[in-house]
Design a protein around this motif. Sequence first.
Motif, PDB file in Angstrom:
ATOM      1  N   TYR A   1      41.512  50.327  41.589  1.00 54.28           N
ATOM      2  CA  TYR A   1      41.127  50.886  42.886  1.00 54.28           C
ATOM      3  C   TYR A   1      42.090  50.592  44.035  1.00 54.28           C
ATOM      4  CZ  TYR A   1      39.505  46.138  43.953  1.00 54.28           C
ATOM      5  OH  TYR A   1      39.440  44.782  44.167  1.00 54.28           O
TER       6      TYR A   1
ATOM      7  N   ILE B   1      32.870  42.183  38.346  1.00 54.62           N
ATOM      8  CA  ILE B   1      32.309  42.564  39.645  1.00 54.62           C
ATOM      9  C   ILE B   1      33.037  43.795  40.170  1.00 54.62           C
ATOM     10  CG2 ILE B   1      31.827  41.812  42.006  1.00 54.62           C
ATOM     11  CD1 ILE B   1      31.934  38.925  40.998  1.00 54.62           C
ATOM     12  N   ALA B   2      34.379  43.776  40.048  1.00 53.12           N
ATOM     13  CA  ALA B   2      35.188  44.850  40.625  1.00 53.12           C
ATOM     14  C   ALA B   2      34.987  46.188  39.922  1.00 53.12           C
ATOM     15  CB  ALA B   2      36.666  44.453  40.571  1.00 53.12           C
TER      16      ALA B   2
ATOM     17  N   PRO C   1      32.406  47.533  38.085  1.00 55.46           N
ATOM     18  CA  PRO C   1      31.165  48.273  38.384  1.00 55.46           C
ATOM     19  C   PRO C   1      31.068  48.756  39.826  1.00 55.46           C
ATOM     20  CG  PRO C   1      30.693  46.238  37.187  1.00 55.46           C
ATOM     21  CD  PRO C   1      32.114  46.169  37.620  1.00 55.46           C
ATOM     22  N   LEU C   2      31.764  48.067  40.758  1.00 56.64           N
ATOM     23  CA  LEU C   2      31.635  48.402  42.183  1.00 56.64           C
ATOM     24  C   LEU C   2      32.751  49.303  42.707  1.00 56.64           C
ATOM     25  CD1 LEU C   2      30.545  44.938  43.701  1.00 56.64           C
ATOM     26  CD2 LEU C   2      29.093  46.897  43.167  1.00 56.64           C
ATOM     27  N   GLN C   3      33.698  49.700  41.851  1.00 60.39           N
ATOM     28  CA  GLN C   3      34.898  50.381  42.344  1.00 60.39           C
ATOM     29  C   GLN C   3      34.604  51.705  43.051  1.00 60.39           C
ATOM     30  OE1 GLN C   3      37.463  52.062  39.190  1.00 60.39           O
ATOM     31  NE2 GLN C   3      35.944  51.326  37.727  1.00 60.39           N
ATOM     32  N   ASP C   4      33.481  52.343  42.731  1.00 58.84           N
ATOM     33  CA  ASP C   4      33.144  53.617  43.379  1.00 58.84           C
ATOM     34  C   ASP C   4      32.008  53.475  44.394  1.00 58.84           C
ATOM     35  OD1 ASP C   4      35.027  55.044  41.811  1.00 58.84           O
ATOM     36  OD2 ASP C   4      33.598  55.084  40.142  1.00 58.84           O
ATOM     37  N   SER C   5      31.634  52.236  44.689  1.00 54.74           N
ATOM     38  CA  SER C   5      30.465  52.010  45.541  1.00 54.74           C
ATOM     39  C   SER C   5      30.798  51.753  47.008  1.00 54.74           C
ATOM     40  CB  SER C   5      29.653  50.816  45.010  1.00 54.74           C
ATOM     41  OG  SER C   5      29.254  51.043  43.673  1.00 54.74           O
ATOM     42  N   MET C   6      32.082  51.530  47.315  1.00 54.11           N
ATOM     43  CA  MET C   6      32.472  51.200  48.691  1.00 54.11           C
ATOM     44  C   MET C   6      33.943  51.519  48.879  1.00 54.11           C
ATOM     45  SD  MET C   6      32.472  47.010  48.333  1.00 54.11           S
ATOM     46  CE  MET C   6      30.872  47.011  47.504  1.00 54.11           C
TER      47      MET C   6
ATOM     48  N   TRP D   1      37.869  51.157  49.180  1.00 55.75           N
ATOM     49  CA  TRP D   1      38.690  50.264  48.351  1.00 55.75           C
ATOM     50  C   TRP D   1      39.050  48.978  49.084  1.00 55.75           C
ATOM     51  CZ3 TRP D   1      43.376  48.541  49.936  1.00 55.75           C
ATOM     52  CH2 TRP D   1      44.039  49.266  50.936  1.00 55.75           C
TER      53      TRP D   1
ATOM     54  N   LEU E   1      36.148  46.524  49.145  1.00 52.59           N
ATOM     55  CA  LEU E   1      35.991  45.917  47.822  1.00 52.59           C
ATOM     56  C   LEU E   1      37.106  44.908  47.556  1.00 52.59           C
ATOM     57  CD1 LEU E   1      34.541  45.763  45.110  1.00 52.59           C
ATOM     58  CD2 LEU E   1      35.934  47.699  44.326  1.00 52.59           C
TER      59      LEU E   1
END
Length: 364
Positions: A31, A310-311, A313-318, A320, A323
């Motif tokens: 990301y 952690i990174a 699963p969250l890469q598309d949630s906030m 870059w 994150l």
Amino acid sequence: MKRDLYIDFAKGFATLSIIFIHTVFWSGQFYVPTELRVLSLLIDVPLFYALSGLTSGGNVEKTLYRLLKLQITFMIFVTLLFFLDYLFKVLGLNVFGLAWMQDFYSTFGSKYVPQSISDVPQWQNLGNWYLHQYTNADTFPVVMGSFWYLKVYFILTVFGVLIIRFFPKHINWFITLCFGLTFLFNVFPHYYPTGQVGYVAFYLGIFLMANKLKGKKIPNKIIPVLYGTLILILAFIFLTEGKELLMRMNKAKFPPKLLYVFWSSFSLVTLFVLYNRLKISKESIVTFIGKNAIFFYFAQGISSSLVYFIAVPLQDSMPWWVLMILIYLINVALAFAIAVALKKFDAWSWKILAFLRKKTASVS
């Protein structure tokens, strides 16, 4: 002799920078923009070799003893790593199954999915690690990916202290030889040797150059010339090659090419400019990290592997950058906790070794 807190502060700052590099280059590959990943290499491992040069002397026996202690501490750490990796595989295979394990390792990317996952201990890997052949630790891939530094450190420190001890009047010649070989290998890349030669040539030159500056201060009138030269080189690269060349910085690092030599020079110049100018009078969390840099170096390999989970699963949630900051802070916190634990484990292991040595010593 009073400890120079500037050295500890610089080591601590460089260690935090390494954690940032391994945050954006490993889990950040999914990301973080390439431009920022390249920028992160401004403050990189050359600082550690320079700081070693600033603190090294010509005492061969003391240096070899220090390296022996580091080797034993390294062996203690990789032994722990070996059993952590092995026990995780035993637990994973017997509780969750092979498919789950393969899915687990795929989080690191397809490159790091083991071809075979076995609950039989691979003792040859531990032996290879002891001898600094860094075969991958499947559960913690960043650890061995960052250990290339340690092998080069051992080699150049031995060469460096021998040169300082036995050829003190010829250090400038050795510096010229090291940088001359680096230049020659880059101008004629087909002569660039494989293995450690290219690494040692460049980093030994940095080590010896730093040793020559030990206790000295760069004159004020030289500082604008140094930075001005680097800025002119940067402008020339942009005008002739564009930013596309800079985007290949990581490939220029292994082994060090002229592009990486230039890029790392910004932080090296800053280190030498601030040396004997910036006075650090109080202990801080940064100096603590610097004093325990080896444990943080070990720890960041583990923590940089863990933050993948952690990174990814969250890469598309906030955004870059949000994150990235979050993962970096988590990485630093994990590395700090792991480093403190590793330091205690190391101290406990040394006590065990001392006990075994005492009990097995022959009585004359």
